[in-house]
Design an enzyme around this catalytic site. Structure first.
Site, short mmCIF file in Angstrom:
data_model
loop_
_atom_site.label_atom_id
_atom_site.label_comp_id
_atom_site.label_asym_id
_atom_site.label_seq_id
_atom_site.Cartn_x
_atom_site.Cartn_y
_atom_site.Cartn_z
N TYR A 156 0.79 -1.07 0.05
CA TYR A 156 -0.14 -0.08 0.19
C TYR A 156 0.77 1.30 0.17
O TYR A 156 0.61 2.16 -0.95
CB TYR A 156 -0.87 -0.02 1.08
CG TYR A 156 -1.81 1.16 1.32
CD1 TYR A 156 -2.82 1.20 0.42
CD2 TYR A 156 -1.56 2.11 2.42
CE1 TYR A 156 -3.90 2.29 0.88
CE2 TYR A 156 -2.62 3.08 2.74
CZ TYR A 156 -3.71 3.42 1.56
OH TYR A 156 -4.50 4.48 1.86
N GLN A 182 0.20 0.87 20.56
CA GLN A 182 0.33 1.60 19.27
C GLN A 182 -0.18 2.92 19.49
O GLN A 182 -1.38 3.20 19.83
CB GLN A 182 -0.14 0.68 17.99
CG GLN A 182 -0.25 -0.87 18.01
CD GLN A 182 -1.55 -1.33 18.83
OE1 GLN A 182 -1.68 -1.42 20.05
NE2 GLN A 182 -2.38 -1.85 18.05
N THR A 183 0.34 3.82 18.80
CA THR A 183 -0.18 5.21 18.69
C THR A 183 -0.57 5.74 17.43
O THR A 183 0.18 5.53 16.35
CB THR A 183 0.89 6.29 19.34
OG1 THR A 183 1.94 6.39 18.75
CG2 THR A 183 0.97 6.18 21.00
N ASN A 228 -4.98 8.42 8.89
CA ASN A 228 -6.18 7.89 9.23
C ASN A 228 -7.42 8.92 9.49
O ASN A 228 -7.65 9.53 10.29
CB ASN A 228 -6.10 7.56 10.83
CG ASN A 228 -5.25 6.25 10.87
OD1 ASN A 228 -5.23 5.33 10.03
ND2 ASN A 228 -4.08 6.55 11.67
P1 NAD Z 1 -12.93 3.62 0.58
O1 NAD Z 1 -12.67 2.05 0.50
O2 NAD Z 1 -13.98 3.87 1.29
O3 NAD Z 1 -13.08 4.19 -0.94
C1 NAD Z 1 -12.29 3.77 -1.94
C2 NAD Z 1 -13.07 3.68 -3.27
O4 NAD Z 1 -12.37 3.27 -4.23
C3 NAD Z 1 -14.29 2.36 -2.96
O5 NAD Z 1 -15.50 2.74 -3.10
C4 NAD Z 1 -13.67 1.56 -4.20
O6 NAD Z 1 -14.95 0.78 -4.95
C5 NAD Z 1 -13.31 2.57 -5.18
N1 NAD Z 1 -12.37 1.62 -6.12
C6 NAD Z 1 -11.36 0.85 -5.65
N2 NAD Z 1 -10.83 0.34 -6.87
C7 NAD Z 1 -11.28 0.98 -7.94
C8 NAD Z 1 -11.53 1.06 -9.43
N3 NAD Z 1 -10.56 0.11 -9.98
N4 NAD Z 1 -12.12 1.92 -10.25
C9 NAD Z 1 -13.03 2.65 -9.42
N5 NAD Z 1 -13.26 2.68 -8.22
C10 NAD Z 1 -12.47 1.75 -7.26
O7 NAD Z 1 -11.61 4.34 1.02
P2 NAD Z 1 -11.39 5.68 1.90
O8 NAD Z 1 -11.32 5.47 2.97
O9 NAD Z 1 -12.42 6.56 1.25
O10 NAD Z 1 -10.10 6.18 0.93
C11 NAD Z 1 -9.97 7.04 -0.14
C12 NAD Z 1 -8.62 7.28 -0.43
O11 NAD Z 1 -7.82 8.24 0.70
C13 NAD Z 1 -7.78 6.26 -1.00
O12 NAD Z 1 -6.83 6.49 -1.99
C14 NAD Z 1 -6.92 5.85 0.14
O13 NAD Z 1 -5.95 5.09 -0.11
C15 NAD Z 1 -6.78 7.25 0.98
N6 NAD Z 1 -6.63 7.33 2.09
C16 NAD Z 1 -7.35 7.12 3.31
C17 NAD Z 1 -7.26 6.92 4.67
C18 NAD Z 1 -8.34 6.49 5.59
O14 NAD Z 1 -8.05 6.73 6.80
N7 NAD Z 1 -9.54 6.26 5.19
C19 NAD Z 1 -6.02 7.12 5.01
C20 NAD Z 1 -4.96 7.46 4.19
C21 NAD Z 1 -5.24 7.34 2.52
#
Ligand code: NAD
Length: 350
Positions: free
Chosen positions: A163, A234-235, A192
């Site tokens: 990731y 863990q923090t 997060n």
């Molecule tokens: P989420 O899983 O709720 O949303 C991601 C969405 O992307 C999902 O609905 C999924 O169906 C869609 N997706 C995946 N593969 C796809 C594809 N091939 N085509 C079209 N859609 C696709 O996750 P989130 O928490 O909303 O995260 C959104 C972004 O933020 C991501 O890039 C994630 O890596 C990043 N992020 C999130 C967090 C967190 O704490 N939630 C932290 C760091 C980074």
């Protein structure tokens, strides 16, 4: 960025220009669509590979497309006519997911690679990429009392396997599309994110939602014990969703940040044990803690150094964990009751 690169001009997108949001069936992008809609943007195209009935949120008046964005052709279709593109689509989840499914996480590089190129070809003015604190060097996160991570800590690189490396490489793609081709890209490293309308069960959920659910479940079933992954020391810091959407908008429209990764996270550091105590307080219970020491727990400690965002934007995510968790707990409790009553709820499986 250094000199010799294209000049960053401040061209704000108009309220009737087309905004494309990828990953909009999920948590953060779904909330971003709502945020832009409430700000008065009239042309928003929301895209996700999930079938429409499974989207976490749907906003009236928003064009919704079900497309798998890991292909060049679908990305071109998604970006056609776009003034701004926000890519938040990724195959991801909490530690339980990203430690187990590294190939799936790595494959998200296809999404950003094609979306970036499609945005460029469509003549988009701005492109936003959601990176992650998992891009940081893991050697700096081996102690729960670790110092907060500043933007330069991503290099020398030793990102989270799978990731984190995908995020780091995709950041580089964004930087080079600016340097070589003049597409204005903006990159935020989220720490997060939690809040209502996020994943709360099924294997992809993150710690705040999982702990809320476990406590709600314990209360409902009359159990006096909660299982905690790791030893609870863990923090982490946790950012409330409203701070995240505001931050994305602000960063994407601040020219000096073009092609410059920046932390977008709270700097309120807590241990998992402290997180559990806050949720217990909200729920009005005290539970015995059973520590599952061989469960996935990620790095020992991680916090967001907000010096750069404060200096540049004079702002930082500032919703207190207590306030954000109270809203999140109430929402998950409602979801839990709805599921029990056989109603449709927000759900994503692995
Ligand atoms: P989420 O899983 O709720 O949303 C991601 C969405 O992307 C999902 O609905 C999924 O169906 C869609 N997706 C995946 N593969 C796809 C594809 N091939 N085509 C079209 N859609 C696709 O996750 P989130 O928490 O909303 O995260 C959104 C972004 O933020 C991501 O890039 C994630 O890596 C990043 N992020 C999130 C967090 C967190 O704490 N939630 C932290 C760091 C980074």
């Amino acid at each position: 960025m250094t000199s010799g690169q294209p000049d960053a001009k401040n061209t704000q997108c108009g309220k009737d220009d087309l905004i494309v949001v990828a990953g909009a069936g999920g948590f953060i992008a779904g909330s971003l669509v709502r945020y832009f809609h409430e700000k008065g943007f009239t042309r928003i195209r929301a895209v996700d590979k999930k079938p429409l009935p499974d989207w976490y949120q749907r906003v009236d008046g928003v064009e919704c497309l079900c497309l798998d964005l890991s292909h060049e052709k679908t990305c071109r279709q998604a970006c056609e006519g776009a003034a701004e593109v926000y890519n938040l689509a990724a195959d991801m989840g909490g530690m339980g997911f990203i430690e187990r499914f590294r190939i799936q996480c790595l494959r998200s590089i296809l999404i950003n690679t094609h979306m970036l190129d499609a945005a460029y070809r469509a003549g988009a003015q701005r492109y936003f990429f959601s990176s992650s604190a998992c891009a940081y060097n893991t050697d700096l996160q081996k102690d729960p009392k670790c110092r907060a991570l500043k933007e330069s800590d991503a290099y020398p690189a030793m990102a989270e396997r799978g990731y984190g490396w995908e995020k780091l490489m995709s950041e580089m793609f964004c930087q080079e599309y600016w340097a070589e081709r003049g597409l204005k890209t903006f990159i935020a490293r989220f720490h997060n994110v939690y809040g209502p309308c996020g994943t709360w069960d099924g294997g992809r959920e993150k710690a705040p939602a999982a702990i809320c659910r476990k406590i709600i479940e314990a209360k409902d079933k009359g159990s006096d014990t909660i299982e905690i992954w790791g030893d609870g020391s863990q923090t982490r810091s946790f950012m409330y969703i409203d701070d995240c959407t505001k931050g994305i908008d602000t960063i994407t429209h601040f020219e000096p940040l073009v092609a410059t990764p920046i932390n977008l996270g709270s700097s309120e550091l807590v241990s998992v044990n402290e997180l559990v105590s806050i949720v217990e307080e909200i729920a009005g219970v005290r539970l015995k803690r059973k520590y599952i020491l061989d469960a996935p727990k990620g790095v020992a400690g991680r916090n967001s150094d907000n010096t750069m965002i404060q200096r540049i934007l004079h702002w930082e995510p500032n919703t207190t964990l207590r306030a954000g968790l109270a809203k999140t707990y109430a929402w998950i409790e409602q979801q839990y009751q709805d599921r029990k009553a056989g109603k449709r709820v927000v759900m994503d499986t692995i």
